[in-house]
Motif scaffolding. Structure first.
Motif, PDB file in Angstrom:
ATOM      1  N   LEU B 220      29.320  46.275 -23.154  1.00  0.00           N
ATOM      2  CA  LEU B 220      30.656  47.105 -23.345  1.00  0.00           C
ATOM      3  C   LEU B 220      32.077  46.394 -22.891  1.00  0.00           C
ATOM      4  O   LEU B 220      32.879  46.305 -23.486  1.00  0.00           O
ATOM      5  N   THR B 222      32.419  43.463 -21.869  1.00  0.00           N
ATOM      6  CA  THR B 222      32.946  42.264 -22.525  1.00  0.00           C
ATOM      7  C   THR B 222      33.310  42.184 -23.932  1.00  0.00           C
ATOM      8  O   THR B 222      33.902  41.294 -24.381  1.00  0.00           O
ATOM      9  N   THR B 223      33.303  43.217 -24.469  1.00  0.00           N
ATOM     10  CA  THR B 223      33.848  43.565 -25.802  1.00  0.00           C
ATOM     11  C   THR B 223      35.576  43.977 -25.657  1.00  0.00           C
ATOM     12  O   THR B 223      35.906  44.295 -24.441  1.00  0.00           O
ATOM     13  N   PRO B 224      36.498  43.764 -26.704  1.00  0.00           N
ATOM     14  CA  PRO B 224      37.653  44.056 -26.376  1.00  0.00           C
ATOM     15  C   PRO B 224      37.907  45.604 -26.352  1.00  0.00           C
ATOM     16  O   PRO B 224      39.115  46.034 -26.376  1.00  0.00           O
TER      17      PRO B 224
END
Lengths: 306, 385
Positions: B220, B222-224
């Motif tokens: 999570l 590493t997601t935007p």
């Protein structure tokens, strides 16, 4: 694509990554190879911007990762060793969630989904909970989730760890497919045969890159040649060669022993001398093309070649 | 464009969270059924009204006068005369078996002494091991005896020709908002608040720590998704659950326990939602801080249960607490919601009059929400396993 300058990371007393500088070019597949604990995961996490380095800087696409982690996230996919799939969601729901979190519209996800199912062969399992997939299928789903948003840079941390050989082969096929689309891939692995498939490889050991280059360059850089013998008693021969201290690390492969020597012609006589003293027949010595594994073992054991 | 993307991410998180809640039958049961169940259970059990105190009568006189006195005791719903006994040892036995809590002992010669103009004494024996019941029962008995005396006096005076004696002061109490002084009318609202606080914090306390434990947090981050988007997205489904719980408990209070609902039901639900935003965020904060489900659940229990029970004015009046403790009660959101529910439900007050409480609830919710976003770092912990 990636520029790292003098990055270090310490956890307490251990230095996970030690003053590393390297670059990764757009459109290449860069392999980081090394044993467990070499610092591969730490390095990938720092590139992904989820772990700030103690010193040094990493730029992805010209953006400093540590100071502006969100600037690169939409163009990045990072698949940790234990990919965080939601095991209580179905295959389809996982793909949709990651797509939407990356800002892909529902319609667009629907379109891309087909391609993802095609390469991963997960189509028959779309309704299955991710927790009920096999290890190989989980990894492929993880990769599929990483690809919904079409990232330009993919970081994979030991993606084929614990995956059966057939699935591993398939996985690499997918990676090559991506490469042809201009995607940059950084992959860490403990399998040296996988490293041979990369455009460029860094051999990582104790937080440092001990060697970097194409697999061919690495092999060429090893001074001397790799000799293989098939002695009458492989166990005794291995012990005798190691005891003599004249040769580098001896690797046993079945009934054969391989090791580096500075000069194959002159070494032949020495090998026979050492072995015959113990009453072992050396058999014929052959010069072999070294595998990356041979090189790696030779380097980290501090033997010749460097 | 930018805010649209942000909203999209919030909704993606909310949708995912909702799917997870739906798949987890246990937490769904905990969040939807438990509040109603708890209200039913404790609503019946928790009462501080002392009614139907069982008592026995030991009448050694057996005269007209003594019988009249006993009659007075049996004409009230607060006391129940279980029967007559003929000795102290019987009283003792009945009390030991908890059949009675009080006994009235009328001595021999009761009527004779009264008629000869002497003062007479009756004895009340109570079971002091239940001090609350004993105190209240003695109060009832004294009131009955006072009335009885008054009645005798009036008759005496009437007999000697004086009519309608004047009472100097007559207390006429009029109780507003809860005319029967029924304890359920303040216990049920308090109970609703207590249960909402605990359940909402409890289920929210699992959310972030579960992501850490299952390893999904590493993906999570590493997601935007931004920290605040993750927190808001996670809160949305829990607020809907909270909304259901609020409606369910208020409805039960109204229909099953006959707690009056004089004000607006919608206003009641809205202020409860504001309260839930705070307590749910508190759960998220603890979850983000501990990163371990076992810890975050326990922490959520501790920080909601005791303060909401003791420091909210639910059972113990805040005004009689020491100043320092009174100051601490300002940090307990349950305090504000209890005032609001009592105001809206019992007094029929509009929320406009109770704006202070609403402001405090909003401040609490905002502070905790900001705290949980701050605590939720979108980076990996430095200390690694």
């Amino acid at each position: 694509m990636i520029r790292a300058r003098g990055i270090s990371k310490r956890f307490g007393d251990t230095t996970a990554v030690d003053d590393l500088s390297f670059g990764v070019e757009r459109g290449e597949i860069f392999g980081i190879v090394g044993p467990d604990g070499a610092g591969k995961s730490t390095l990938l996490r720092m590139i992904a911007g989820i772990l700030p380095p103690d010193s040094g800087s990493i730029e992805v696409d010209g953006v400093d990762v540590a100071s502006d982690p969100f600037a690169i996230k939409e163009n990045l996919a990072y698949m940790p060793q234990r990919f965080g799939l939601y095991e209580d969601l179905t295959v389809e729901e996982n793909i949709h969630f990651f797509g939407r979190v990356f800002g892909v519209s529902r319609a667009e996800i629907r379109k891309r989904e087909k391609g993802l199912y095609e390469f991963s062969r997960l189509a028959p399992f779309r309704e299955r909970l991710a927790g009920k997939l096999s290890g190989g299928m989980k990894q492929k789903l993880g990769l599929a989730c990483c690809l919904v948003h079409r990232p330009g840079l993919i970081l994979l941390d030991e993606p084929t760890n614990g995956v059966d050989p057939v699935s591993r082969r398939e996985f690499w096929k997918i990676l090559y497919g991506l490469l042809s689309e201009g995607v940059t891939i950084v992959v860490s692995t403990a399998y040296l045969d996988e490293a041979e498939r990369c455009n460029r490889v860094a051999l990582m050991y104790e937080g440092r890159f001990v060697l970097t280059g194409t697999p061919g360059e690495i092999k060429a850089s090893m001074g001397g040649s790799l000799v293989e013998i098939r002695p009458s008693d492989v166990w005794k021969a291995e012990a005798a060669l190691a005891e003599s201290g004249e040769f580098g690390t001896v690797i046993r492969e079945g009934t054969a022993l391989r090791f580096f020597v500075p000069d194959a012609r002159r070494a032949d006589a020495r090998i026979r001398a050492v072995l015959s003293r113990k009453g072992i027949r050396a058999g014929t010595a052959m010069v072999k093309t070294p595998s990356l594994e041979n090189c790696f073992m030779e380097i980290i054991s501090g033997g010749g070649g460097r | 464009m930018k805010s649209g993307r942000s909203l999209g991410r919030i909704l993606a998180v909310a949708g995912k969270e909702w799917l997870q809640i739906r798949r987890d039958a246990r937490s769904l049961a905990l969040s939807l059924v438990a509040p109603a169940l708890l209200i039913m259970l404790f609503g019946y059990a928790l009462t501080v009204d002392v009614k139907n105190v069982s008592m026995a009568v030991y009448d050694m006189d057996r005269s007209t006068l003594s019988r009249r006195l006993v009659e007075e005791f049996s004409h009230t719903e607060y006391l129940t005369v279980r029967g007559h006994v003929s000795g102290y040892d019987e009283i003792d036995g009945l009390m030991d078996r908890e059949h009675i809590a009080m006994a009235l002992v009328i001595p021999a010669g009761f009527e004779r002494r009264y008629k000869s103009g002497k003062s007479v004494e009756v004895q009340l024996v109570t079971d002091g091991s239940d001090a609350t019941t004993a105190t209240v029962a003695i109060g009832y008995a004294s009131a009955i005896v006072t009335n009885f005396n008054l009645d005798l006096k009036i008759r005496e005076l009437a007999r000697s020709g004086i009519r309608g004696p004047r009472m100097p002061v007559d207390v006429r109490s009029r109780i507003w908002y809860n005319p029967e002084l029924e304890s359920k009318n303040f216990i049920i609202p308090g109970l609703i608040v207590l249960i909402l606080a605990i359940i909402s914090a409890l289920i929210a306390s699992l959310t972030i720590s579960r992501e850490w434990e299952r390893g999904t947090m590493e993906t999570l981050i590493t997601t935007p998704v931004r920290g605040h988007e993750l927190v808001l997205g996670k809160l949305i489904p829990y607020l809907f659950i909270g909304l259901f719980d609020v409606a369910a408990t208020i409805t039960l209070g109204y229909f099953v326990f006959d707690v009056p609902l004089k004000g607006s039901f919608v206003e009641l639900v809205l202020v409860a939602l504001l309260f839930l935003a705070g307590t749910s965020s508190l759960g998220v904060l603890l979850s983000a801080a501990t990163r371990v489900q076992v810890l975050s659940v326990q922490a959520a229990m501790v920080v909601t249960y005791l303060p909401s029970f003791i420091l909210s004015g639910f059972i113990f009046p805040i005004k009689s607490m020491p100043i320092v403790v009174q100051a601490i009660t300002y940090l307990v959101p349950a305090k504000y919601l209890i005032v609001l529910i009592k105001g809206i439900a019992l007094k029929g007050v509009s929320v406009g009059l109770l704006w202070m409480q609403i402001v405090f609830l909003a401040i609490f919710a905002l502070l905790v929400l900001a705290g949980s976003v701050r605590k939720l770092s979108m980076r990996l912990p430095e200390a690694r396993s």
